[in-house]
Motif scaffolding. Structure first.
Motif, mmCIF file in Angstrom:
data_model
loop_
_atom_site.group_PDB
_atom_site.id
_atom_site.type_symbol
_atom_site.label_atom_id
_atom_site.label_comp_id
_atom_site.label_asym_id
_atom_site.label_seq_id
_atom_site.Cartn_x
_atom_site.Cartn_y
_atom_site.Cartn_z
ATOM 1 N N ARG A 154 3.644 -3.825 -1.501
ATOM 2 C CA ARG A 154 3.870 -4.746 -2.682
ATOM 3 C C ARG A 154 4.656 -4.422 -3.828
ATOM 4 O O ARG A 154 5.987 -4.139 -4.347
ATOM 5 N N GLY A 155 3.564 -2.751 -4.427
ATOM 6 C CA GLY A 155 4.097 -1.863 -5.470
ATOM 7 C C GLY A 155 5.177 -1.413 -5.111
ATOM 8 O O GLY A 155 6.125 -0.832 -5.750
ATOM 9 N N TRP A 156 5.271 -0.765 -3.680
ATOM 10 C CA TRP A 156 6.789 0.351 -3.385
ATOM 11 C C TRP A 156 7.680 -0.708 -3.375
ATOM 12 O O TRP A 156 8.990 0.383 -3.954
ATOM 13 N N VAL A 157 7.295 -1.648 -2.733
ATOM 14 C CA VAL A 157 8.951 -2.242 -2.956
ATOM 15 C C VAL A 157 9.585 -2.579 -4.407
ATOM 16 O O VAL A 157 10.973 -2.889 -4.534
ATOM 17 N N GLY A 158 8.099 -3.501 -4.754
ATOM 18 C CA GLY A 158 8.398 -3.949 -6.084
ATOM 19 C C GLY A 158 9.475 -1.951 -6.744
ATOM 20 O O GLY A 158 10.068 -2.990 -8.246
ATOM 21 N N GLN A 159 9.015 -1.127 -6.678
ATOM 22 C CA GLN A 159 9.458 -0.186 -7.456
ATOM 23 C C GLN A 159 10.715 0.565 -7.070
ATOM 24 O O GLN A 159 11.514 1.735 -7.260
ATOM 25 N N PRO A 216 -7.280 -3.927 -9.342
ATOM 26 C CA PRO A 216 -6.364 -4.753 -10.233
ATOM 27 C C PRO A 216 -5.120 -3.748 -9.855
ATOM 28 O O PRO A 216 -4.079 -4.523 -10.389
ATOM 29 N N ALA A 217 -4.846 -2.923 -8.941
ATOM 30 C CA ALA A 217 -3.657 -2.583 -8.160
ATOM 31 C C ALA A 217 -3.058 -4.179 -7.562
ATOM 32 O O ALA A 217 -1.258 -3.587 -7.747
ATOM 33 N N ALA A 218 -3.462 -5.469 -7.692
ATOM 34 C CA ALA A 218 -2.628 -6.395 -6.986
ATOM 35 C C ALA A 218 -1.956 -6.584 -7.915
ATOM 36 O O ALA A 218 -1.025 -7.129 -7.578
ATOM 37 N N ILE A 219 -2.042 -6.700 -9.411
ATOM 38 C CA ILE A 219 -1.121 -6.972 -10.059
ATOM 39 C C ILE A 219 -0.547 -5.626 -11.208
ATOM 40 O O ILE A 219 -0.371 -6.071 -11.849
ATOM 41 N N ALA A 220 -0.625 -4.658 -10.360
ATOM 42 C CA ALA A 220 -0.138 -3.069 -11.174
ATOM 43 C C ALA A 220 -0.957 -2.758 -11.839
ATOM 44 O O ALA A 220 0.165 -2.211 -13.087
ATOM 45 N N GLN A 221 -2.172 -3.435 -12.915
ATOM 46 C CA GLN A 221 -2.938 -2.777 -13.721
ATOM 47 C C GLN A 221 -3.567 -1.836 -12.874
ATOM 48 O O GLN A 221 -5.137 -1.684 -14.052
ATOM 49 N N ALA A 242 2.531 2.876 -8.477
ATOM 50 C CA ALA A 242 3.585 2.289 -8.447
ATOM 51 C C ALA A 242 2.655 0.339 -8.391
ATOM 52 O O ALA A 242 3.073 -0.721 -8.755
ATOM 53 N N VAL A 243 1.520 0.597 -8.634
ATOM 54 C CA VAL A 243 0.032 0.162 -8.736
ATOM 55 C C VAL A 243 -0.695 0.545 -9.879
ATOM 56 O O VAL A 243 -1.810 -0.576 -9.914
ATOM 57 N N GLY A 244 -0.408 0.754 -10.702
ATOM 58 C CA GLY A 244 -0.877 2.014 -11.901
ATOM 59 C C GLY A 244 -0.984 2.323 -12.343
ATOM 60 O O GLY A 244 0.207 3.642 -12.172
ATOM 61 N N GLU A 245 -2.347 2.997 -13.250
ATOM 62 C CA GLU A 245 -2.912 4.693 -13.069
ATOM 63 C C GLU A 245 -2.787 5.914 -12.266
ATOM 64 O O GLU A 245 -3.698 5.477 -11.508
ATOM 65 N N VAL A 246 -2.650 6.505 -12.201
ATOM 66 C CA VAL A 246 -2.772 7.950 -11.198
ATOM 67 C C VAL A 246 -3.813 8.733 -12.560
ATOM 68 O O VAL A 246 -3.773 9.530 -12.828
ATOM 69 N N VAL A 247 -5.507 9.107 -11.423
ATOM 70 C CA VAL A 247 -5.299 10.544 -11.884
ATOM 71 C C VAL A 247 -5.930 11.323 -11.299
ATOM 72 O O VAL A 247 -6.570 10.250 -9.830
ATOM 73 N N TRP A 248 -5.602 13.086 -11.305
ATOM 74 C CA TRP A 248 -6.236 13.575 -9.908
ATOM 75 C C TRP A 248 -7.965 14.386 -10.521
ATOM 76 O O TRP A 248 -8.245 14.578 -11.941
ATOM 77 N N VAL A 249 -8.606 14.306 -9.991
ATOM 78 C CA VAL A 249 -10.422 15.570 -9.824
ATOM 79 C C VAL A 249 -9.988 16.375 -9.089
ATOM 80 O O VAL A 249 -9.292 16.397 -8.172
ATOM 81 N N ASP A 250 -10.781 18.050 -9.746
ATOM 82 C CA ASP A 250 -10.792 18.704 -8.710
ATOM 83 C C ASP A 250 -11.965 18.680 -7.840
ATOM 84 O O ASP A 250 -11.462 20.199 -6.872
ATOM 85 N N ARG A 251 -13.020 18.744 -8.153
ATOM 86 C CA ARG A 251 -14.113 18.464 -6.584
ATOM 87 C C ARG A 251 -13.982 17.196 -6.311
ATOM 88 O O ARG A 251 -14.199 16.044 -6.880
ATOM 89 N N GLU A 252 -14.103 17.200 -5.058
ATOM 90 C CA GLU A 252 -14.267 15.638 -4.362
ATOM 91 C C GLU A 252 -15.394 14.953 -4.199
ATOM 92 O O GLU A 252 -15.543 13.648 -4.836
ATOM 93 N N GLU A 253 -16.448 15.870 -5.342
ATOM 94 C CA GLU A 253 -17.854 14.765 -4.908
ATOM 95 C C GLU A 253 -17.403 13.683 -6.187
ATOM 96 O O GLU A 253 -17.703 12.694 -6.126
ATOM 97 N N LEU A 254 -16.194 13.808 -7.060
ATOM 98 C CA LEU A 254 -16.231 13.590 -7.882
ATOM 99 C C LEU A 254 -15.632 11.803 -7.880
ATOM 100 O O LEU A 254 -15.062 11.214 -8.637
ATOM 101 N N ILE A 255 -14.883 12.513 -6.603
ATOM 102 C CA ILE A 255 -14.116 10.505 -6.140
ATOM 103 C C ILE A 255 -15.354 9.669 -5.120
ATOM 104 O O ILE A 255 -14.662 8.957 -5.934
#
Ligand SMILES: NC(=O)c1ccc[n+]([C@@H]2O[C@H](COP(=O)([O-])OP(=O)(O)OC[C@H]3O[C@@H](n4cnc5c(N)ncnc54)[C@H](OP(=O)(O)O)[C@@H]3O)[C@@H](O)[C@H]2O)c1
Length: 268
Positions: free
Chosen positions: A20-25, A121-126, A151-164
């Motif tokens: 829904r976020g993509w289509v809205g965007q 909160p992605a469901a309300i783009a937050q 399209a559904v909120g903020e995005v952050v990247w981490v370098d080390r996978e275990e931080l996911i």
């Protein structure tokens, strides 16, 4: 930039929110194919549906495949998409616990993989999504993931996978902690004498309002807390309990550690 071609595997709560976020965007519905075992009744117009990987229209070459099935079925589901692995397609997984190495084993060495963890909160783009790039992921794939996840909120990247796994324990599962806080606040109000429905209304509006204030205000959470705490006042009396040695901080520390551990276990 041309609209990306997207294959969405699993259109449940998270996949549906992103869709829904993509289509809205403004992503073109005609470039999206959804794979779901049962027909989805409320898809935006123009989106193609397939009941499994074999039913994907011949010649459809996705730029991005979003893997949004439950972690428990990922091992059975993902291999059917290995035929798309290569330099022109990015696999974006939102599955809790499933590591890049596991996905690589299921999809093949040639698969370009981004592992991510969004929240509801992605469901309300937050929402907020934490991502980690697998081997071979470059600027074009990062930028496509940024575009689609933002399209559904903020995005952050981490370098080390275990931080996911740790992000899963903080933001992925975090909304549930806040809902529990709301339930407990209402129950405490009722125990202290308020009618339960009034206590529920007060707690719900308080948590929602505090969240909205925190989002809008430039101040950090600690400052916002101090702003409502007068020395020797009522808030201070409650915070003396919540901030005691055995208060909220060690409790949340244990809760986050338990979720972090569970995320690592789900890797299988
Ligand atoms: N919800 C969250 O808070 C959250 C947060 C972060 C990450 N995630 C991740 O998001 C993923 C999806 O979670 P969800 O909460 O959206 O679950 P969900 O609502 O159950 O969605 C999963 C969807 O996948 C479908 N599905 C099952 N088998 C499939 C197959 N072979 N091919 C295509 N689709 C298939 C399911 O259909 P049926 O219902 O008919 O089986 C369902 O619609 C999980 O990996 C989870 O870890 C969720």
């Amino acid at each position: 930039m041309p609209s990306p071609r997207i294959l969405l595997v699993g259109c449940g709560k998270m996949g549906g929110a992103l869709l829904r976020g993509w289509v809205g965007q403004g992503v073109a519905a005609s470039g999206i194919v959804v794979v779901e075992p049962n027909p989805v009744s409320d898809l935006p117009a123009g989106i193609m549906q397939a009941k499994d990987a074999a039913a994907i229209p011949a010649g459809f070459q996705p730029d991005l495949i979003l893997l949004a099935v439950k972690p428990q079925v990922m091992d059975a589901v993902a291999p059917a998409y290995a035929r798309f692995a290569g330099p022109d397609t990015c696999f974006l997984s939102v599955a809790a616990g499933k590591t890049i190495a596991t996905l690589q084993r299921l999809l093949g060495e040639a698969a370009l993989i981004v592992r991510s963890i969004p929240n509801t909160p992605a469901a309300i783009a937050q929402g907020i999504t934490a991502c980690c790039a697998g081997p071979g992921i470059g600027a074009p794939q990062r930028s496509l993931c940024d575009q689609l996840l933002s399209a559904v909120g903020e995005v952050v990247w981490v370098d080390r996978e275990e931080l996911i796994d740790t992000a899963t324990a903080v933001s992925g599962s975090g909304p549930a902690y806040v809902f529990l806080l709301t339930e407990c606040l209402a129950a405490a109000g009722a125990k202290a004498g308020l009618p339960l429905d009034l206590a529920t209304q007060l707690a719900r509006a308080t948590v929602a309002g505090a969240g909205a204030l925190m989002r809008q205000s430039g101040e950090d959470a600690g400052q916002l807390r101090r702003n409502v705490t007068s020395p020797n006042g009522t808030t201070q009396a409650a915070l003396d309990v919540l901030m005691a040695e055995n208060g909220l901080a060690p409790l949340l520390e244990r809760a986050v550690a338990a979720a972090d551990k569970r995320s690592r276990e789900l890797a299988g």
